[in-house]
Motif scaffolding. Structure first.
Motif, PDB file in Angstrom:
ATOM      1  N   THR A 105       0.877  -1.229   0.140  1.00 27.17           N
ATOM      2  CA  THR A 105      -0.058  -0.173   0.012  1.00 27.17           C
ATOM      3  C   THR A 105       0.707   1.236   0.091  1.00 27.17           C
ATOM      4  O   THR A 105       1.934   1.241   0.461  1.00 27.17           O
ATOM      5  CB  THR A 105      -0.982  -0.030   1.176  1.00 27.17           C
ATOM      6  N   ASN A 106       0.051   2.395  -0.456  1.00 24.95           N
ATOM      7  CA  ASN A 106       0.864   3.678  -0.507  1.00 24.95           C
ATOM      8  C   ASN A 106      -0.021   4.779  -0.295  1.00 24.95           C
ATOM      9  O   ASN A 106      -1.344   4.573  -0.775  1.00 24.95           O
ATOM     10  CB  ASN A 106       1.599   3.826  -1.905  1.00 24.95           C
ATOM     11  N   TYR A 107       0.170   5.726   0.402  1.00 27.04           N
ATOM     12  CA  TYR A 107      -0.736   7.046   0.781  1.00 27.04           C
ATOM     13  C   TYR A 107      -0.055   8.162   0.500  1.00 27.04           C
ATOM     14  O   TYR A 107       1.050   8.467   0.670  1.00 27.04           O
ATOM     15  CB  TYR A 107      -1.053   6.742   2.049  1.00 27.04           C
ATOM     16  N   ASP A 108      -1.066   8.949   0.148  1.00 25.83           N
ATOM     17  CA  ASP A 108      -0.575  10.592  -0.002  1.00 25.83           C
ATOM     18  C   ASP A 108      -0.413  10.867   1.477  1.00 25.83           C
ATOM     19  O   ASP A 108      -0.970  10.418   2.320  1.00 25.83           O
ATOM     20  CB  ASP A 108      -1.781  11.260  -0.518  1.00 25.83           C
ATOM     21  N   ALA A 109       0.700  11.796   1.495  1.00 18.59           N
ATOM     22  CA  ALA A 109       0.920  12.457   3.030  1.00 18.59           C
ATOM     23  C   ALA A 109      -0.241  12.848   3.784  1.00 18.59           C
ATOM     24  O   ALA A 109      -0.088  12.699   4.944  1.00 18.59           O
ATOM     25  CB  ALA A 109       1.943  13.304   2.748  1.00 18.59           C
ATOM     26  N   SER A 110      -1.213  13.372   3.034  1.00 14.15           N
ATOM     27  CA  SER A 110      -2.375  14.115   3.814  1.00 14.15           C
ATOM     28  C   SER A 110      -3.148  13.135   4.376  1.00 14.15           C
ATOM     29  O   SER A 110      -4.185  13.520   5.232  1.00 14.15           O
ATOM     30  CB  SER A 110      -3.070  15.103   2.667  1.00 14.15           C
ATOM     31  N   VAL A 111      -3.240  11.792   4.178  1.00  6.81           N
ATOM     32  CA  VAL A 111      -4.166  11.059   4.402  1.00  6.81           C
ATOM     33  C   VAL A 111      -3.428   9.830   5.387  1.00  6.81           C
ATOM     34  O   VAL A 111      -4.032   8.900   6.044  1.00  6.81           O
ATOM     35  CB  VAL A 111      -5.086  10.342   3.505  1.00  6.81           C
ATOM     36  N   LYS A 112      -2.052   9.856   5.241  1.00  6.27           N
ATOM     37  CA  LYS A 112      -1.514   8.801   6.095  1.00  6.27           C
ATOM     38  C   LYS A 112      -1.666   8.770   7.487  1.00  6.27           C
ATOM     39  O   LYS A 112      -1.791   9.741   7.866  1.00  6.27           O
ATOM     40  CB  LYS A 112       0.134   9.003   5.917  1.00  6.27           C
ATOM     41  N   GLY A 113      -2.198   7.536   7.872  1.00  2.00           N
ATOM     42  CA  GLY A 113      -2.462   7.401   9.470  1.00  2.00           C
ATOM     43  C   GLY A 113      -4.049   7.626   9.775  1.00  2.00           C
ATOM     44  O   GLY A 113      -4.495   7.461  10.651  1.00  2.00           O
ATOM     45  N   ARG A 114      -4.812   8.204   8.674  1.00  2.00           N
ATOM     46  CA  ARG A 114      -6.140   8.257   8.817  1.00  2.00           C
ATOM     47  C   ARG A 114      -6.954   7.424   7.806  1.00  2.00           C
ATOM     48  O   ARG A 114      -8.027   6.942   8.301  1.00  2.00           O
ATOM     49  CB  ARG A 114      -6.531   9.665   8.592  1.00  2.00           C
ATOM     50  N   PHE A 115      -6.571   7.150   6.668  1.00  4.70           N
ATOM     51  CA  PHE A 115      -7.281   6.167   5.768  1.00  4.70           C
ATOM     52  C   PHE A 115      -6.427   4.948   5.499  1.00  4.70           C
ATOM     53  O   PHE A 115      -5.146   4.671   5.551  1.00  4.70           O
ATOM     54  CB  PHE A 115      -7.113   7.199   4.353  1.00  4.70           C
ATOM     55  N   THR A 116      -7.152   3.830   5.360  1.00  2.00           N
ATOM     56  CA  THR A 116      -6.682   2.806   5.021  1.00  2.00           C
ATOM     57  C   THR A 116      -7.464   2.025   3.865  1.00  2.00           C
ATOM     58  O   THR A 116      -8.511   2.033   3.755  1.00  2.00           O
ATOM     59  CB  THR A 116      -6.688   1.527   6.241  1.00  2.00           C
ATOM     60  N   ILE A 117      -6.438   1.742   2.692  1.00  2.00           N
ATOM     61  CA  ILE A 117      -6.938   1.077   1.601  1.00  2.00           C
ATOM     62  C   ILE A 117      -6.740  -0.534   1.793  1.00  2.00           C
ATOM     63  O   ILE A 117      -5.699  -1.131   2.551  1.00  2.00           O
ATOM     64  CB  ILE A 117      -6.131   1.349   0.532  1.00  2.00           C
ATOM     65  N   SER A 118      -7.716  -1.227   1.276  1.00  2.00           N
ATOM     66  CA  SER A 118      -7.677  -2.763   1.513  1.00  2.00           C
ATOM     67  C   SER A 118      -8.322  -3.298   0.201  1.00  2.00           C
ATOM     68  O   SER A 118      -9.202  -2.595  -0.424  1.00  2.00           O
ATOM     69  CB  SER A 118      -8.408  -3.317   2.733  1.00  2.00           C
ATOM     70  N   ARG A 119      -8.301  -4.545   0.271  1.00  2.00           N
ATOM     71  CA  ARG A 119      -8.966  -5.321  -1.260  1.00  2.00           C
ATOM     72  C   ARG A 119      -9.310  -6.671  -0.796  1.00  2.00           C
ATOM     73  O   ARG A 119      -8.729  -7.217   0.076  1.00  2.00           O
ATOM     74  CB  ARG A 119      -8.025  -5.478  -2.305  1.00  2.00           C
ATOM     75  N   ASP A 120     -10.588  -7.112  -1.440  1.00  4.57           N
ATOM     76  CA  ASP A 120     -11.038  -8.363  -1.125  1.00  4.57           C
ATOM     77  C   ASP A 120     -11.016  -9.051  -2.481  1.00  4.57           C
ATOM     78  O   ASP A 120     -11.867  -8.806  -3.195  1.00  4.57           O
ATOM     79  CB  ASP A 120     -12.466  -8.349  -0.546  1.00  4.57           C
ATOM     80  N   ASN A 121     -10.347  -9.978  -2.710  1.00  9.07           N
ATOM     81  CA  ASN A 121     -10.364 -10.586  -4.031  1.00  9.07           C
ATOM     82  C   ASN A 121     -11.400 -11.498  -4.272  1.00  9.07           C
ATOM     83  O   ASN A 121     -11.863 -11.675  -5.238  1.00  9.07           O
ATOM     84  CB  ASN A 121      -8.709 -11.072  -4.308  1.00  9.07           C
ATOM     85  N   ALA A 122     -11.754 -12.109  -3.330  1.00 10.81           N
ATOM     86  CA  ALA A 122     -13.005 -13.012  -3.402  1.00 10.81           C
ATOM     87  C   ALA A 122     -14.152 -12.254  -3.789  1.00 10.81           C
ATOM     88  O   ALA A 122     -15.089 -12.768  -4.784  1.00 10.81           O
ATOM     89  CB  ALA A 122     -12.974 -13.583  -2.221  1.00 10.81           C
ATOM     90  N   LYS A 123     -14.436 -10.966  -3.359  1.00 10.38           N
ATOM     91  CA  LYS A 123     -15.418 -10.209  -4.014  1.00 10.38           C
ATOM     92  C   LYS A 123     -15.190  -9.225  -4.810  1.00 10.38           C
ATOM     93  O   LYS A 123     -16.086  -8.488  -5.371  1.00 10.38           O
ATOM     94  CB  LYS A 123     -16.005  -9.473  -2.434  1.00 10.38           C
ATOM     95  N   SER A 124     -13.882  -9.220  -5.601  1.00 16.78           N
ATOM     96  CA  SER A 124     -13.480  -8.172  -6.421  1.00 16.78           C
ATOM     97  C   SER A 124     -14.008  -6.711  -6.109  1.00 16.78           C
ATOM     98  O   SER A 124     -14.494  -6.039  -6.707  1.00 16.78           O
ATOM     99  CB  SER A 124     -14.329  -8.446  -7.993  1.00 16.78           C
ATOM    100  N   THR A 125     -13.678  -6.462  -4.651  1.00 21.79           N
ATOM    101  CA  THR A 125     -13.715  -4.953  -4.244  1.00 21.79           C
ATOM    102  C   THR A 125     -12.693  -4.300  -3.468  1.00 21.79           C
ATOM    103  O   THR A 125     -11.714  -5.437  -3.052  1.00 21.79           O
ATOM    104  CB  THR A 125     -14.894  -5.091  -2.866  1.00 21.79           C
ATOM    105  N   VAL A 126     -12.578  -3.102  -3.826  1.00 28.03           N
ATOM    106  CA  VAL A 126     -11.217  -2.477  -2.944  1.00 28.03           C
ATOM    107  C   VAL A 126     -12.031  -1.340  -2.261  1.00 28.03           C
ATOM    108  O   VAL A 126     -13.096  -0.734  -2.534  1.00 28.03           O
ATOM    109  CB  VAL A 126     -10.469  -2.035  -3.919  1.00 28.03           C
ATOM    110  N   SER A 127     -11.653  -1.055  -1.036  1.00 30.03           N
ATOM    111  CA  SER A 127     -12.246  -0.247   0.030  1.00 30.03           C
ATOM    112  C   SER A 127     -11.112   0.673   0.704  1.00 30.03           C
ATOM    113  O   SER A 127      -9.901   0.507   0.552  1.00 30.03           O
ATOM    114  CB  SER A 127     -12.757  -1.076   1.100  1.00 30.03           C
ATOM    115  N   LEU A 128     -12.013   1.869   1.131  1.00 28.32           N
ATOM    116  CA  LEU A 128     -11.063   2.815   1.444  1.00 28.32           C
ATOM    117  C   LEU A 128     -11.876   3.260   2.967  1.00 28.32           C
ATOM    118  O   LEU A 128     -12.855   4.116   2.863  1.00 28.32           O
ATOM    119  CB  LEU A 128     -10.844   3.929   0.758  1.00 28.32           C
ATOM    120  N   GLN A 129     -11.194   2.992   4.078  1.00 24.49           N
ATOM    121  CA  GLN A 129     -11.695   3.298   5.475  1.00 24.49           C
ATOM    122  C   GLN A 129     -11.070   4.676   5.510  1.00 24.49           C
ATOM    123  O   GLN A 129      -9.918   5.063   5.682  1.00 24.49           O
ATOM    124  CB  GLN A 129     -11.392   2.226   6.458  1.00 24.49           C
ATOM    125  N   MET A 130     -11.977   5.495   5.736  1.00 26.94           N
ATOM    126  CA  MET A 130     -11.543   7.016   6.161  1.00 26.94           C
ATOM    127  C   MET A 130     -11.954   7.414   7.441  1.00 26.94           C
ATOM    128  O   MET A 130     -13.157   7.608   8.069  1.00 26.94           O
ATOM    129  CB  MET A 130     -12.171   7.976   5.002  1.00 26.94           C
TER     130      MET A 130
END
Length: 115
Positions: free
Chosen positions: A57-82
């Motif tokens: 994973t890689n984050y812009d400095a403005s969101v690092k520590g606050r946002f989390t990106i994740s993926r679920d390959n079984a469901k073909s989804t990518v999420s962003l927890q903010m």
């Protein structure tokens, strides 16, 4: 035909949380890198976070520590927890993937952070 469909946007107060999701179809999901971008009113689209097919994973400095990106390959989804959202996080959030020089975009979901 590649399709990316975002969901989960809305109005939230400063300090609040939202979880965005992007459902992908038309690709072998587990082999693609994915990303979230955003575009604030009057500004250019900017990178928020990326996740590779190896889950690096890689984050812009403005969101690092606050946002989390994740993926679920079984469901073909990518999420962003903010979390700890700020008014400057307001914008349309877009899901993105690419293969070589070809980029694919969703239509976006609006996030508004306001009291």
């Amino acid at each position: 035909q590649v399709q990316l469909v975002e969901s989960g946007g809305g109005l939230v107060q400063p300090g609040g949380s939202l979880r965005l999701s992007c459902a992908a179809s038309g690709i072998t999901f587990g082999t693609y890198d994915l990303g979230w971008y955003r575009q604030a009113p009057g500004k250019e689209r900017e990178l928020v976070a990326t996740i590779t097919w190896l889950r690096n994973t890689n984050y812009d400095a403005s969101v690092k520590g606050r946002f989390t990106i994740s993926r679920d390959n079984a469901k073909s989804t990518v999420s962003l927890q903010m979390n700890s959202l700020k008014p400057e996080d307001t914008g349309v959030y877009y899901c993105n993937t690419r293969r070589g020089a070809i980029q694919y975009w969703g239509k976006g979901t609006l996030v508004t952070v306001s009291p």
